[in-house]
Design an enzyme around this catalytic site. Sequence first.
Site, mmCIF file in Angstrom:
data_model
loop_
_atom_site.group_PDB
_atom_site.id
_atom_site.type_symbol
_atom_site.label_atom_id
_atom_site.label_comp_id
_atom_site.label_asym_id
_atom_site.label_seq_id
_atom_site.Cartn_x
_atom_site.Cartn_y
_atom_site.Cartn_z
ATOM 1 N N ARG A 1 10.206 -2.821 31.312
ATOM 2 C CA ARG A 1 11.483 -2.476 30.699
ATOM 3 C C ARG A 1 12.225 -1.448 31.559
ATOM 4 N NH1 ARG A 1 12.484 1.224 26.495
ATOM 5 N NH2 ARG A 1 10.262 1.261 26.017
ATOM 6 N N ASP B 1 35.036 -7.968 32.411
ATOM 7 C CA ASP B 1 34.119 -9.099 32.336
ATOM 8 C C ASP B 1 34.610 -10.129 33.347
ATOM 9 O OD1 ASP B 1 32.781 -11.465 31.731
ATOM 10 O OD2 ASP B 1 32.788 -11.107 29.563
ATOM 11 N N LYS C 1 26.077 -18.171 32.950
ATOM 12 C CA LYS C 1 27.092 -19.109 33.386
ATOM 13 C C LYS C 1 26.995 -19.357 34.889
ATOM 14 C CE LYS C 1 28.549 -18.588 29.053
ATOM 15 N NZ LYS C 1 27.991 -17.339 28.534
ATOM 16 N N TYR D 1 36.500 -13.110 24.396
ATOM 17 C CA TYR D 1 35.390 -13.964 23.986
ATOM 18 C C TYR D 1 34.945 -13.614 22.571
ATOM 19 C CZ TYR D 1 30.462 -15.382 23.744
ATOM 20 O OH TYR D 1 29.258 -15.888 23.337
#
Length: 429
Positions: free
Chosen positions: A97, A222, A247, A150
Amino acid sequence: MLEKSTIRGDARSVGPTEKPVDWVNDLRRSRQNGPSLSAVHMGQGLSTRSIHAGTVQDGPTGAVGTPIYQASTFLLGEEQYRSFEEGYARDRFIYTRYGNPSQWAVQDKIAALENAQSALVFSSGMAAISSSLMSLLDPGGHVVTSDEIYGGTYALFSNEFPNMGLSVTHVNPRDLAAIEAAIKPETQVLFFEVLTNPLLKVIDIAGLVNIARRHGLRVVVDATFATPILVNPLDLGVDIVVHSATKYLNGHSDLVAGVAVGNRKLIDQVWGRMLAYGGCLDPHCCFLLERGLKTLALRMRAHSEGGMIIAQYLEAHPQVSQVYYPFLPSHPDHDLAKRQMRLGGGMVTFEVKGGDAAALHLLERLNLAVQATSLGGVESLISLPYNTSHSGFTRRQREQMGISAGMVRLSVGVEDPEDLIADFEQAFA
């Protein structure tokens, strides 16, 4: 290539102090790029960086590609303990992590493509967005953002931010005067998408940065639709760039991931939020993402070439009333797009005559373009905003955004454009 000790956590980017110190001002180490396992970024071209930056050639086996370091924890020693004490734990392998060689490799590649000092990978694009914004906002903070963002980001702003004492103002992303007018004393961040979804409005990044600098604000964008192949927002003064790596960065529709890039100081702050929220990316997904990134420059050129051809075809089709593609001369932001972007990208939005029913009828008859949510894969993906990306908005909200009945969002893949056109021809017929 790499010494065995490097894989165990003795990274090049931050070294230990020479002796124990009592005050922060006495520390002799500096905040450097990374963390990184690679000594250099090979080459300047985007394709070269896509392939070579960050990739680890494994010393013990001679493997050319970065191995999958499928480990949750790493050996502790004096250096790891000291990294906790002196505040550079991000630069040592301790626990996945916190950081993992597979993460570092893909982060280094993305940072090289974005001309960034540092990058951080996440388990999703929304994890990257939420962690980045929360690292920059104080209690009572305010964000100015687009009125057509979005749906997942809109849900974060409308459902979660009020519970945290945060507020958001939505404005026309093309209207710089409206953006500046929306700034309040408590405003801390301007958050916009480089290319809006689904209308593909082009944001004036330099204009946005100028407003932010006058008011002492941070700018987060973004850039999922654009990728670093089309534009590098950090070079224009943006503070943090986020992507849904699900994407284009991955490009094969087989993982969910996110990324944030920026200068080392800010990404270290984001890293702290990622630790708290737990949205790290697992090593196997890092392997898939790095593999996808190696062909990013090639794919984006193919997506852009196909996007332009399909946009021109649709614009001339009698059953299509409107086409949105940044490099079409008919696009309202065509001049800005040509100045700001290297390529037009692979996203094409168009309106079918006859409304949503006619659009759905078209999608059901296509064979090559796959009817599915998401975008950026090697296969063409097609969807209707009203029942996918913007299903959380009311009809009135969609109309206010300009998302009209019959609107279709097409993610042009890397198929031969002639085959895609033939598929559309039979579907329209």
